[in-house]
Design an enzyme around this catalytic site. Structure first.
Site, mmCIF file in Angstrom:
data_model
loop_
_atom_site.group_PDB
_atom_site.id
_atom_site.type_symbol
_atom_site.label_atom_id
_atom_site.label_comp_id
_atom_site.label_asym_id
_atom_site.label_seq_id
_atom_site.Cartn_x
_atom_site.Cartn_y
_atom_site.Cartn_z
ATOM 1 N N LYS A 66 0.807 -1.233 0.000
ATOM 2 C CA LYS A 66 0.000 0.000 0.000
ATOM 3 C C LYS A 66 0.841 1.285 0.000
ATOM 4 C CE LYS A 66 -4.359 -1.659 1.860
ATOM 5 N NZ LYS A 66 -5.412 -1.437 2.861
ATOM 6 N N ASP A 102 -10.373 3.159 1.745
ATOM 7 C CA ASP A 102 -10.636 2.515 3.043
ATOM 8 C C ASP A 102 -11.369 3.452 3.998
ATOM 9 O OD1 ASP A 102 -9.637 -0.010 2.569
ATOM 10 O OD2 ASP A 102 -7.614 0.454 3.252
HETATM 11 P P1 NAP Z 1 -1.153 -4.305 10.147
HETATM 12 O O1 NAP Z 1 -0.684 -3.041 9.506
HETATM 13 O O2 NAP Z 1 -0.312 -5.525 10.069
HETATM 14 O O3 NAP Z 1 -1.460 -3.977 11.706
HETATM 15 C C1 NAP Z 1 -1.776 -5.016 12.620
HETATM 16 C C2 NAP Z 1 -2.179 -4.398 13.963
HETATM 17 O O4 NAP Z 1 -2.548 -5.475 14.853
HETATM 18 C C3 NAP Z 1 -1.041 -3.633 14.650
HETATM 19 O O5 NAP Z 1 -1.597 -2.584 15.405
HETATM 20 C C4 NAP Z 1 -0.444 -4.720 15.570
HETATM 21 O O6 NAP Z 1 0.226 -4.197 16.699
HETATM 22 C C5 NAP Z 1 -1.708 -5.426 16.016
HETATM 23 N N1 NAP Z 1 -1.388 -6.790 16.487
HETATM 24 C C6 NAP Z 1 -1.069 -7.852 15.721
HETATM 25 N N2 NAP Z 1 -0.818 -8.937 16.520
HETATM 26 C C7 NAP Z 1 -0.981 -8.514 17.806
HETATM 27 C C8 NAP Z 1 -0.870 -9.157 19.074
HETATM 28 N N3 NAP Z 1 -0.545 -10.461 19.185
HETATM 29 N N4 NAP Z 1 -1.132 -8.426 20.196
HETATM 30 C C9 NAP Z 1 -1.479 -7.113 20.101
HETATM 31 N N5 NAP Z 1 -1.601 -6.451 18.915
HETATM 32 C C10 NAP Z 1 -1.346 -7.146 17.793
HETATM 33 O O7 NAP Z 1 -2.568 -4.751 9.549
HETATM 34 P P2 NAP Z 1 -3.750 -3.791 9.005
HETATM 35 O O8 NAP Z 1 -3.632 -3.645 7.541
HETATM 36 O O9 NAP Z 1 -3.790 -2.567 9.853
HETATM 37 O O10 NAP Z 1 -5.037 -4.714 9.266
HETATM 38 C C11 NAP Z 1 -5.496 -4.963 10.571
HETATM 39 C C12 NAP Z 1 -6.809 -5.751 10.527
HETATM 40 O O11 NAP Z 1 -7.809 -4.980 9.860
HETATM 41 C C13 NAP Z 1 -6.705 -7.076 9.760
HETATM 42 O O12 NAP Z 1 -7.455 -8.043 10.451
HETATM 43 C C14 NAP Z 1 -7.345 -6.772 8.417
HETATM 44 O O13 NAP Z 1 -7.952 -7.916 7.840
HETATM 45 C C15 NAP Z 1 -8.408 -5.758 8.834
HETATM 46 N N6 NAP Z 1 -8.793 -4.860 7.725
HETATM 47 C C16 NAP Z 1 -10.076 -4.906 7.292
HETATM 48 C C17 NAP Z 1 -10.477 -4.071 6.264
HETATM 49 C C18 NAP Z 1 -11.909 -4.136 5.803
HETATM 50 O O14 NAP Z 1 -12.186 -3.697 4.690
HETATM 51 N N7 NAP Z 1 -12.824 -4.626 6.630
HETATM 52 C C19 NAP Z 1 -9.587 -3.170 5.675
HETATM 53 C C20 NAP Z 1 -8.256 -3.146 6.148
HETATM 54 C C21 NAP Z 1 -7.869 -4.005 7.179
HETATM 55 P P3 NAP Z 1 1.821 -3.913 16.643
HETATM 56 O O15 NAP Z 1 1.969 -2.543 16.044
HETATM 57 O O16 NAP Z 1 2.249 -3.983 18.069
HETATM 58 O O17 NAP Z 1 2.433 -4.997 15.803
#
Ligand code: NAP
Length: 268
Positions: A66, A102
């Site tokens: 992205k 988004d």
């Molecule tokens: P990302 O950039 O990888 O961010 C992941 C987030 O989750 C970070 O804040 C991370 O914290 C946290 N995390 C992961 N494992 C953890 C753990 N064991 N304990 C505590 N915190 C943890 O991913 P993203 O793109 O933001 O996406 C996040 C979620 O949103 C995903 O499930 C994705 O499928 C969903 N999403 C949905 C849509 C939709 O259209 N509905 C759109 C975008 C994303 P750290 O910073 O500490 O690693």
């Protein structure tokens, strides 16, 4: 002419976008196709060139591309610039255009269910890419106070600075719910195959809206627990659907209908 679009990312097999666009193409009787390609980080730029040469009208972009998508674009929408990432690229005669839908998807998903939603104090969990879009959306609707908590404190602090929010430590994440009218989970905790989100909800007012960006499962344990105590809830699948609307309209020429049938096509 058959119009071609796609989604690129790594991993990509979990993506529901091909199914969503295929359902809309069929319903609107448009001659087109929407494919998906697993593309490694180092191959992203070359892939974009090849897609253009092959006549694709555009592509959606997901993790880990992205930020690179925005960097490689010749022009970027205000939303993409504000979020610092693009999830939609369009190949035009003038070059590569980047957008980020988004933010739109997040807001439309909530407004479709709760048109009177006017958030004033919001708690956000997570500080990854999705959190950036959510914070940008909350700035658009003029939220007075945003509290953000993330496992990695520095990431929450960085976003708090950028989007004028207040960073709260991960240990205090349940206390920050006190007085909030909206709770947003943007972490991947609670997703199928990931650890559950450990978040006691006692401090959250019963009228607060709870939304989870996760759509696999459709109802996360956070949403189930919130619903059981009487909070209004909104799942993440609608965000996925609404963020796709502007892309489909741009590439295939018709604004697609969002209704129950489209959610059924995605669930089946
Ligand atoms: P990302 O950039 O990888 O961010 C992941 C987030 O989750 C970070 O804040 C991370 O914290 C946290 N995390 C992961 N494992 C953890 C753990 N064991 N304990 C505590 N915190 C943890 O991913 P993203 O793109 O933001 O996406 C996040 C979620 O949103 C995903 O499930 C994705 O499928 C969903 N999403 C949905 C849509 C939709 O259209 N509905 C759109 C975008 C994303 P750290 O910073 O500490 O690693």
């Amino acid at each position: 002419m058959i119009r071609l679009a796609c989604v690129v990312g790594d991993p990509i097999s979990h993506s529901r976008s091909p199914r969503l666009h295929a359902a809309w193409l069929a319903r609107h009787q448009i001659s087109g196709a929407y494919l998906s390609f697993r593309v490694k980080k180092e191959d992203f730029e070359t892939t974009l060139r090849r897609l253009r040469q092959a006549g694709f009208v555009g592509c959606n972009v997901t993790l880990p591309h992205k930020e690179a998508a925005l960097r490689l674009a010749d022009r970027a929408s205000e939303a993409a610039q504000r979020i610092g990432a693009a999830n939609m690229l369009t190949f035009t005669a003038a070059g590569l255009e980047a957008d980020n839908t988004d933010c739109f998807g997040f807001l439309e998903n909530i407004r479709a269910r709760f048109p009177d939603w006017r958030p004033k104090r919001v708690a956000v969990l997570g500080a990854g890419g999705a959190a950036r879009a959510v914070l940008a959306a909350l700035a658009v609707v003029g939220v007075a106070e945003v509290r953000i908590s993330n496992r990695t404190k520095e990431r929450a602090e960085r976003l708090a600075l950028e989007f004028k929010a207040t960073a709260v430590t991960w240990e205090e994440r349940d206390a920050m719910l006190d007085g909030c009218d909206t709770l947003v989970n943007t972490t991947s905790l609670g997703m199928t195959g990931r650890p559950p989100l450990d978040l006691p909800l006692e401090a959250l007012p019963k009228g607060a809206l709870v939304t989870d960006l996760i759509y696999d499962p459709l109802e996360t344990s956070l949403l189930r627990r919130a619903k059981e105590r009487g909070n209004p809830v909104v799942g993440g699948i609608g965000m996925l659907v609404y963020q796709a609307v502007p892309a489909f309209e741009r590439w295939f020429g018709q604004r697609p209908r969002v209704d129950q049938r489209i959610f059924e096509a995605l669930a089946g």
